[in-house]
Motif scaffolding. Structure first.
Motif, mmCIF file in Angstrom:
data_model
loop_
_atom_site.group_PDB
_atom_site.id
_atom_site.type_symbol
_atom_site.label_atom_id
_atom_site.label_comp_id
_atom_site.label_asym_id
_atom_site.label_seq_id
_atom_site.Cartn_x
_atom_site.Cartn_y
_atom_site.Cartn_z
ATOM 1 N N SER A 94 0.817 -1.213 0.000
ATOM 2 C CA SER A 94 0.000 0.000 0.000
ATOM 3 C C SER A 94 0.851 1.264 0.000
ATOM 4 N N ASP A 95 2.116 1.159 0.350
ATOM 5 C CA ASP A 95 3.022 2.314 0.264
ATOM 6 C C ASP A 95 3.293 2.688 -1.186
ATOM 7 N N ASP A 96 3.112 1.723 -2.089
ATOM 8 C CA ASP A 96 3.390 1.957 -3.506
ATOM 9 C C ASP A 96 2.133 2.218 -4.320
ATOM 10 N N LEU A 97 1.016 1.589 -3.933
ATOM 11 C CA LEU A 97 -0.199 1.677 -4.734
ATOM 12 C C LEU A 97 -1.414 1.926 -3.841
ATOM 13 N N ASP A 98 -2.259 2.847 -4.243
ATOM 14 C CA ASP A 98 -3.496 3.113 -3.507
ATOM 15 C C ASP A 98 -4.465 1.939 -3.578
ATOM 16 N N ASP A 99 -4.354 1.128 -4.636
ATOM 17 C CA ASP A 99 -5.260 -0.011 -4.795
ATOM 18 C C ASP A 99 -5.101 -1.041 -3.688
ATOM 19 N N LEU A 100 -3.979 -0.979 -2.975
ATOM 20 C CA LEU A 100 -3.728 -1.919 -1.881
ATOM 21 C C LEU A 100 -3.901 -1.262 -0.517
ATOM 22 N N TYR A 101 -4.461 -0.064 -0.498
ATOM 23 C CA TYR A 101 -4.547 0.715 0.738
ATOM 24 C C TYR A 101 -5.971 0.768 1.293
ATOM 25 N N GLY A 102 -6.093 0.552 2.592
ATOM 26 C CA GLY A 102 -7.336 0.803 3.303
ATOM 27 C C GLY A 102 -8.538 0.020 2.824
ATOM 28 N N LEU A 103 -8.399 -1.299 2.613
ATOM 29 C CA LEU A 103 -9.549 -2.103 2.194
ATOM 30 C C LEU A 103 -10.490 -2.310 3.376
ATOM 31 N N PRO A 104 -11.777 -2.037 3.218
ATOM 32 C CA PRO A 104 -12.743 -2.246 4.313
ATOM 33 C C PRO A 104 -13.097 -3.728 4.426
ATOM 34 N N LEU A 105 -12.554 -4.390 5.440
ATOM 35 C CA LEU A 105 -12.721 -5.836 5.567
ATOM 36 C C LEU A 105 -13.184 -6.214 6.969
ATOM 37 N N GLU A 106 -13.763 -7.398 7.066
ATOM 38 C CA GLU A 106 -14.101 -8.011 8.343
ATOM 39 C C GLU A 106 -14.285 -9.500 8.106
ATOM 40 N N SER A 107 -14.053 -10.293 9.147
ATOM 41 C CA SER A 107 -14.218 -11.730 8.984
ATOM 42 C C SER A 107 -15.693 -12.112 9.013
ATOM 43 N N ALA A 108 -15.975 -13.299 8.509
ATOM 44 C CA ALA A 108 -17.367 -13.730 8.324
ATOM 45 C C ALA A 108 -18.139 -13.798 9.633
ATOM 46 N N ASP A 109 -17.435 -14.043 10.754
ATOM 47 C CA ASP A 109 -18.145 -14.104 12.035
ATOM 48 C C ASP A 109 -18.659 -12.735 12.472
ATOM 49 N N ARG A 110 -18.256 -11.673 11.787
ATOM 50 C CA ARG A 110 -18.772 -10.332 12.058
ATOM 51 C C ARG A 110 -19.652 -9.827 10.916
ATOM 52 N N ASP A 111 -19.740 -10.600 9.862
ATOM 53 C CA ASP A 111 -20.484 -10.179 8.671
ATOM 54 C C ASP A 111 -21.725 -11.049 8.525
ATOM 55 N N ARG A 112 -22.662 -10.866 9.431
ATOM 56 C CA ARG A 112 -23.855 -11.705 9.442
ATOM 57 C C ARG A 112 -25.087 -10.847 9.229
ATOM 58 N N TYR A 113 -25.953 -11.322 8.350
ATOM 59 C CA TYR A 113 -27.191 -10.598 8.065
ATOM 60 C C TYR A 113 -28.253 -11.026 9.074
ATOM 61 N N VAL A 114 -28.755 -10.064 9.834
ATOM 62 C CA VAL A 114 -29.765 -10.335 10.852
ATOM 63 C C VAL A 114 -31.022 -9.546 10.528
ATOM 64 N N VAL A 115 -32.137 -10.233 10.474
ATOM 65 C CA VAL A 115 -33.418 -9.562 10.233
ATOM 66 C C VAL A 115 -33.878 -8.946 11.540
ATOM 67 N N GLU A 116 -33.950 -7.626 11.544
ATOM 68 C CA GLU A 116 -34.414 -6.941 12.743
ATOM 69 C C GLU A 116 -35.923 -7.097 12.874
ATOM 70 N N GLU A 117 -36.330 -7.623 14.007
ATOM 71 C CA GLU A 117 -37.749 -7.788 14.186
ATOM 72 C C GLU A 117 -38.078 -7.589 15.655
ATOM 73 N N VAL A 118 -39.143 -6.883 15.908
ATOM 74 C CA VAL A 118 -39.560 -6.610 17.281
ATOM 75 C C VAL A 118 -40.880 -7.307 17.527
ATOM 76 N N VAL A 119 -40.889 -8.261 18.442
ATOM 77 C CA VAL A 119 -42.110 -8.980 18.792
ATOM 78 C C VAL A 119 -42.677 -8.328 20.036
ATOM 79 N N THR A 120 -43.865 -7.800 19.932
ATOM 80 C CA THR A 120 -44.434 -7.024 21.032
ATOM 81 C C THR A 120 -45.817 -7.524 21.404
ATOM 82 N N GLU A 121 -45.972 -8.824 21.556
ATOM 83 C CA GLU A 121 -47.264 -9.340 21.943
ATOM 84 C C GLU A 121 -47.142 -10.130 23.225
ATOM 85 N N VAL A 122 -48.192 -10.046 24.021
ATOM 86 C CA VAL A 122 -48.261 -10.771 25.280
ATOM 87 C C VAL A 122 -49.413 -11.751 25.191
#
Length: 333
Positions: free
Chosen positions: A275-303
């Motif tokens: 990355s010191d030589d090329l911007d294409d190798l600089y600052g890639l936004p990454l995370e491992s799969a254990d942090r990249d999980r799609y969660v459906v937000e749902e609020v259950v509000t019944e008694v």
């Protein structure tokens, strides 16, 4: 993403004498029901808050797991992949990249200790010293693939009358999979063009590369060592692409990339680009799969009470009416 689920069972309804009577009858019943609801909500919020606090603590202090896990494979280059440019945004995979992605899914992910670039270099140099002392130690994967039992230094190559130089002409990266759509990707690829130069036309060499990630300016850590591949002169159609999915041990952050090129059989780095030589190798936004999980937000509000159900709004409305009724009775008494 706090999920609040408040339910009272048939047993609770029985214990509070609500099974065959109206929901609001006595202050004690209301008190028990209100306490149960409040306790459930409090525990849910505290649990969620504790998890978020622990995650944020790790991010803020820079603490990471001692083990990391990822899967990588090479991608066969074709016209589509060669024409694909660098982008800070995710892009669709070509057919060859998709085929490699399917291979990644079949790979067994093995956790490994973090290893810095300094440690890798020291290990390769140690293999050279062992060879000079006549030791017959087992070597790393790439040397073993080439049928080499010992590593030599660049000086020994020159002594043998082998004169050629190496360079990494260009390199780029691509982003692919972001399951939770937060702008940080679990799957990415790094492509580079390595060349060998000499006095002879058609010079070729067998090489391999170490690929490193640096989290937000931190130490370079090895995430993949490629298989052995052959480069010829300064050909422009021999790009080498490595597709990687990070599985665990990589917090959500921006990562730089570094590539070290080795000639098979030798311990010294012959070319480097980062990355010191090329911007294409600089600052890639990454995370491992254990942090990249799609969660459906749902609020259950019944008694649920006695086979029926009431919304939280209706419940608190009834609670208010109950308290007003109680106050009036006390005033009349």
């Amino acid at each position: 993403m706090n999920r609040l689920t408040m339910k009272t069972s048939q047993q609770l309804a029985t214990n509070t004498s609500l099974t065959n009577t109206p929901l609001i009858k006595t202050p004690s019943a209301l008190g028990k029901l209100y306490s149960a609801i409040k306790a459930t909500a409090l525990l849910t919020m505290l649990g969620s808050g504790a998890a978020m606090a622990a995650d944020n603590l790790g991010e803020n202090t820079g603490e990471t797991s001692a083990l990391v896990g990822s899967a990588s494979t090479s991608v066969v280059q074709d016209e589509q992949t060669l024409a694909q440019g660098f982008s800070r945004a995710g892009q669709a995979m070509t057919s060859t990249q998709q085929a490699s992605a399917e291979q990644l899914k079949q790979q067994e992910v093995k956790l490994a200790p973090r290893k810095t670039r300094e440690q890798v270099i020291a290990e390769r140099q140690a293999l050279t010293h062992s060879a000079e002392q006549g030791s017959d130690q087992s070597l790393d994967k790439s040397s073993a693939q080439a049928g080499t039992k010992t590593l030599k230094s660049s000086a020994q190559r020159l002594e043998a009358g082998i004169y050629h130089e190496f360079a990494i002409y260009e390199a780029s990266s691509r982003l692919f999979e972001d399951v939770d759509y937060d702008g940080f990707y679990r799957t990415f690829s790094v492509t580079f063009d390595a060349d060998v130069h000499s006095y002879y036309l058609g010079e070729h060499a067998n090489v391999y590369a170490d690929l490193y990630l640096s989290r937000n300016g931190g130490p370079w850590e090895l995430y993949h060592t490629t298989d052995v591949f052959t480069i010829v002169d300064d050909a422009s159609d021999d790009d080498f692409e490595v597709l990687t999915t990070l599985h665990t041990g990589y917090p959500t952050d921006h990562y730089d990339v570094l590539i070290d090129l080795y000639e098979v059989g030798y311990s010294d780095i012959v070319a480097t680009i980062s990355s010191d030589d090329l911007d294409d190798l600089y600052g890639l936004p990454l995370e491992s799969a254990d942090r990249d999980r799609y969660v459906v937000e749902e609020v259950v509000t019944e008694v649920e009470v006695s086979g029926g159900s009431l919304s939280v709004g209706w419940l608190f409305g009834l609670l208010g009416l109950g308290w007003l009724s109680l106050i009036r009775r006390r005033q009349q008494g």
